[in-house]
Design a protein around this motif. Structure first.
Motif, PDB file in Angstrom:
ATOM      1  N   VAL A 100      -5.538   2.756   5.431  1.00  0.00           N
ATOM      2  CA  VAL A 100      -6.884   3.160   5.012  1.00  0.00           C
ATOM      3  C   VAL A 100      -6.871   4.554   4.384  1.00  0.00           C
ATOM      4  CG1 VAL A 100      -8.020   1.646   6.669  1.00  0.00           C
ATOM      5  CG2 VAL A 100      -7.539   4.014   7.302  1.00  0.00           C
ATOM      6  N   ASP A 101      -5.968   5.421   4.836  1.00  0.00           N
ATOM      7  CA  ASP A 101      -5.862   6.739   4.198  1.00  0.00           C
ATOM      8  C   ASP A 101      -5.353   6.604   2.774  1.00  0.00           C
ATOM      9  OD1 ASP A 101      -6.781   7.890   6.499  1.00  0.00           O
ATOM     10  OD2 ASP A 101      -4.881   8.826   7.072  1.00  0.00           O
ATOM     11  N   MET A 102      -4.379   5.719   2.573  1.00  0.00           N
ATOM     12  CA  MET A 102      -3.890   5.489   1.219  1.00  0.00           C
ATOM     13  C   MET A 102      -4.986   4.868   0.366  1.00  0.00           C
ATOM     14  SD  MET A 102      -1.665   5.775  -1.074  1.00  0.00           S
ATOM     15  CE  MET A 102      -0.227   6.324  -0.148  1.00  0.00           C
ATOM     16  N   GLY A 103      -5.768   3.959   0.946  1.00  0.00           N
ATOM     17  CA  GLY A 103      -6.872   3.374   0.198  1.00  0.00           C
ATOM     18  C   GLY A 103      -7.852   4.422  -0.279  1.00  0.00           C
ATOM     19  N   LYS A 104      -8.125   5.395   0.555  1.00  0.00           N
ATOM     20  CA  LYS A 104      -9.040   6.471   0.183  1.00  0.00           C
ATOM     21  C   LYS A 104      -8.482   7.290  -0.979  1.00  0.00           C
ATOM     22  CE  LYS A 104     -11.684  10.262   2.281  1.00  0.00           C
ATOM     23  NZ  LYS A 104     -11.965  10.981   3.557  1.00  0.00           N
ATOM     24  N   ARG A 105      -7.174   7.571  -0.931  1.00  0.00           N
ATOM     25  CA  ARG A 105      -6.557   8.337  -2.022  1.00  0.00           C
ATOM     26  C   ARG A 105      -6.518   7.525  -3.313  1.00  0.00           C
ATOM     27  NH1 ARG A 105      -3.229  10.023   2.346  1.00  0.00           N
ATOM     28  NH2 ARG A 105      -1.593   8.514   1.851  1.00  0.00           N
TER      29      ARG A 105
ATOM     30  N   PHE B  60       0.839  -1.205   0.000  1.00  0.00           N
ATOM     31  CA  PHE B  60       0.000   0.000   0.000  1.00  0.00           C
ATOM     32  C   PHE B  60       0.870   1.250   0.000  1.00  0.00           C
ATOM     33  CE2 PHE B  60       0.371  -0.383   4.699  1.00  0.00           C
ATOM     34  CZ  PHE B  60       0.615   0.939   5.058  1.00  0.00           C
ATOM     35  N   ARG B  61       2.106   1.119   0.455  1.00  0.00           N
ATOM     36  CA  ARG B  61       3.039   2.251   0.421  1.00  0.00           C
ATOM     37  C   ARG B  61       3.803   2.334  -0.902  1.00  0.00           C
ATOM     38  NH1 ARG B  61       4.474   0.234   5.833  1.00  0.00           N
ATOM     39  NH2 ARG B  61       3.568   1.605   7.417  1.00  0.00           N
ATOM     40  N   ARG B  62       3.687   1.303  -1.733  1.00  0.00           N
ATOM     41  CA  ARG B  62       4.521   1.235  -2.942  1.00  0.00           C
ATOM     42  C   ARG B  62       3.698   1.196  -4.227  1.00  0.00           C
ATOM     43  NH1 ARG B  62       9.762  -0.148  -1.386  1.00  0.00           N
ATOM     44  NH2 ARG B  62      10.255   0.997  -3.297  1.00  0.00           N
ATOM     45  N   VAL B  63       2.494   1.667  -4.180  1.00  0.00           N
ATOM     46  CA  VAL B  63       1.661   1.644  -5.383  1.00  0.00           C
ATOM     47  C   VAL B  63       2.278   2.437  -6.533  1.00  0.00           C
ATOM     48  CG1 VAL B  63      -0.576   2.323  -6.344  1.00  0.00           C
ATOM     49  CG2 VAL B  63      -0.465   1.097  -4.157  1.00  0.00           C
ATOM     50  N   PRO B  64       2.856   3.627  -6.303  1.00  0.00           N
ATOM     51  CA  PRO B  64       3.522   4.322  -7.416  1.00  0.00           C
ATOM     52  C   PRO B  64       4.613   3.473  -8.066  1.00  0.00           C
ATOM     53  CG  PRO B  64       3.188   5.826  -5.596  1.00  0.00           C
ATOM     54  CD  PRO B  64       2.845   4.464  -5.081  1.00  0.00           C
ATOM     55  N   MET B  65       5.382   2.754  -7.258  1.00  0.00           N
ATOM     56  CA  MET B  65       6.404   1.852  -7.794  1.00  0.00           C
ATOM     57  C   MET B  65       5.767   0.779  -8.674  1.00  0.00           C
ATOM     58  SD  MET B  65       8.542  -1.035  -5.661  1.00  0.00           S
ATOM     59  CE  MET B  65       6.998  -1.972  -5.430  1.00  0.00           C
ATOM     60  N   LEU B  66       4.711   0.153  -8.172  1.00  0.00           N
ATOM     61  CA  LEU B  66       4.057  -0.914  -8.927  1.00  0.00           C
ATOM     62  C   LEU B  66       3.454  -0.382 -10.221  1.00  0.00           C
ATOM     63  CD1 LEU B  66       2.344  -2.716  -5.930  1.00  0.00           C
ATOM     64  CD2 LEU B  66       4.338  -3.511  -7.225  1.00  0.00           C
TER      65      LEU B  66
END
Length: 340
Positions: free
Chosen positions: A174-179, A124-130
């Motif tokens: 959950v904050d990242m999920g919202k974004r 969830f912290r690495r979505v930009p990487m993925l």
């Protein structure tokens, strides 16, 4: 064929939110191969500059050998022919994303499936990487009651944080999920609750499959049969995957958290718990000292994430090659792909 049905799938969420259960369910689908955590995606991305220009064959070989033979990458869990995978990477397109896709596609091919996925909660912290490597990927975010997630996480033998850090991890997830929901849209990002998965597995998995562009298969609800063969009993924290889905641990935080922990966790996560449909228990307000400690840690983490984000942007500017995967379409099931 629905164009979505060859897209990579990534499962994300706060640790101890049921992501391993979901991984087993997805792997039980006849078209989706979903291995256990491999730990070579983010690690190879972080050290990608070590291998230089991947246009050079010897550098692709060094990258392939580092992933396949490294002690910390867990490539072995895939049970693939290491030398064959190395050669396939060497013969493949000269990008990191392509090398990683070759490995996952080889795993899917070994299982006779045209599609692959990968699971790691901290993604969830690495979505930009993925998304840099797999821009067509789909993301599934599994949310569990933050009080249950915290109470479970802080007792894991591999977790080195405390109640404060566990609560912050859930908040960040959950904050990242919202974004991500706002930025990626409904065809790329899907979020649902662990409690719904274990209470109504078939109905919930039908919705997951609809998001993925796949037909629901009843074997997904019997993933525990596969888990009993693939999830070691030594990993006691994953033994629930050996059982049929059930709600026995829903609300277990009431017995697992000490009073001061329950007060703190519910207080600092209250608005987010309500947003996700969890009822508040009406605990006491935490002490000022506990709140202060929590907010100090939150500020430290915010600064740390900002610093890492800056360093990642600087690292991207030094990339000698694109990192995007150049492998498209479903996995060819009759041998290695000749794409690229």
């Amino acid at each position: 064929m629905n164009p979505q049905t060859s897209r990579p799938i990534f499962v994300i969420g706060c640790p101890r939110s049921g992501t391993t259960l979901l991984q087993q369910m997805l792997h039980s689908h006849p078209r989706i191969a979903f291995p256990s955590e491999t730990r070579f995606v983010h690690t190879s991305y972080d050290v990608r500059h070590t291998f230089g220009d991947l246009e050079q064959e010897e550098n692709r070989r060094r990258l392939a050998e580092w992933i396949v033979k490294g002690e910390d990458t867990k490539f072995k869990v895939l049970k693939l022919d290491a030398e064959a995978v190395i050669e396939e990477i060497v013969d493949g397109p000269p990008t990191l994303g392509s090398a990683l896709a070759i490995i996952f596609r080889a795993y899917a091919r070994e299982h006779g499936k045209p599609r692959w996925g990968d699971k790691r909660p901290s993604y969830f912290r690495r979505v930009p990487m993925l998304r840099r490597m797999f821009p067509d990927a789909q993301f599934i975010h599994l949310v569990r009651d933050g009080r249950d997630a915290v109470s479970s996480l802080k007792n894991m033998p591999w977790y080195h944080g405390d109640t404060y850090s566990a609560a912050l991890t859930w908040r960040e997830a959950v904050d990242m999920g919202k974004r991500l929901h706002r930025r990626l849209g409904p065809d790329t990002f899907y979020e649902f609750r662990y409690e719904d998965l274990v209470a109504e597995p078939e109905d919930t998995l039908r919705k997951v499959c609809a998001f993925l562009g796949e037909e629901f298969d009843p074997t997904m609800t019997k993933a525990y049969q596969h888990a009993r063969e693939t999830v070691p009993s030594a990993r006691k924290w994953h033994l629930r995957t050996h059982e049929a889905p059930n709600t026995r641990n829903v609300g277990a935080w009431r017995d697992r958290l000490e009073d001061w922990e329950a007060d703190l966790v519910e207080h600092v996560l209250a608005s987010r718990l309500v947003d996700h449909g969890y009822a508040l228990a009406g605990v006491s307000r935490p002490t000022a000292a506990n709140l202060a400690r929590y907010h100090r840690l939150a500020a430290h983490r915010w600064r740390s994430h900002r610093a890492h984000g800056l360093l990642d942007r600087l690292a991207q500017a030094r990339d000698p090659n694109p990192v995007v995967s150049r492998l498209d379409g479903p996995v060819p099931l009759d041998g290695p792909s000749d794409e690229g």
